[in-house]
Design a protein around this motif. Sequence first.
Motif: not given
Length: 124
Positions: A10-13, A33-38, A92-95, A120-122
Amino acid sequence: QVQLVESGGGLVQAGGSLRLSCAVSGHTFSSYAMGWFRQAPGKEREFVAAISRSGSRTDYADSVLGRFTISRDNAKNTVYLQMNSLKPADTGVYYCAKNRRPWVGTLVTDYDYWGQGTQVTVSS
């Protein structure tokens, strides 16, 4: 068929927090195992965080160390990414991704299945 579905973007400050979730189906979740990328616009996909199959070992990119926390619930087949003190550079887009092996990995090629991504938009 292995499926990964992310949610929670989402959008967050700047300075705010978000919690991403990734629900996994179609394989023995606790075996890998698992991971997160952006990926930011115009940039390559980059490693953010990873967790071993048991959750006992984690690894983070230097840019998020101390601000992000990866965790998993093997009973719920879900992996999480808690993101605090967010910065505009985190946009960015988080995968979410499944590793080919039980131990953590930081390379895109360590992973064989990917979710569709969540934005995710900051804002500053």
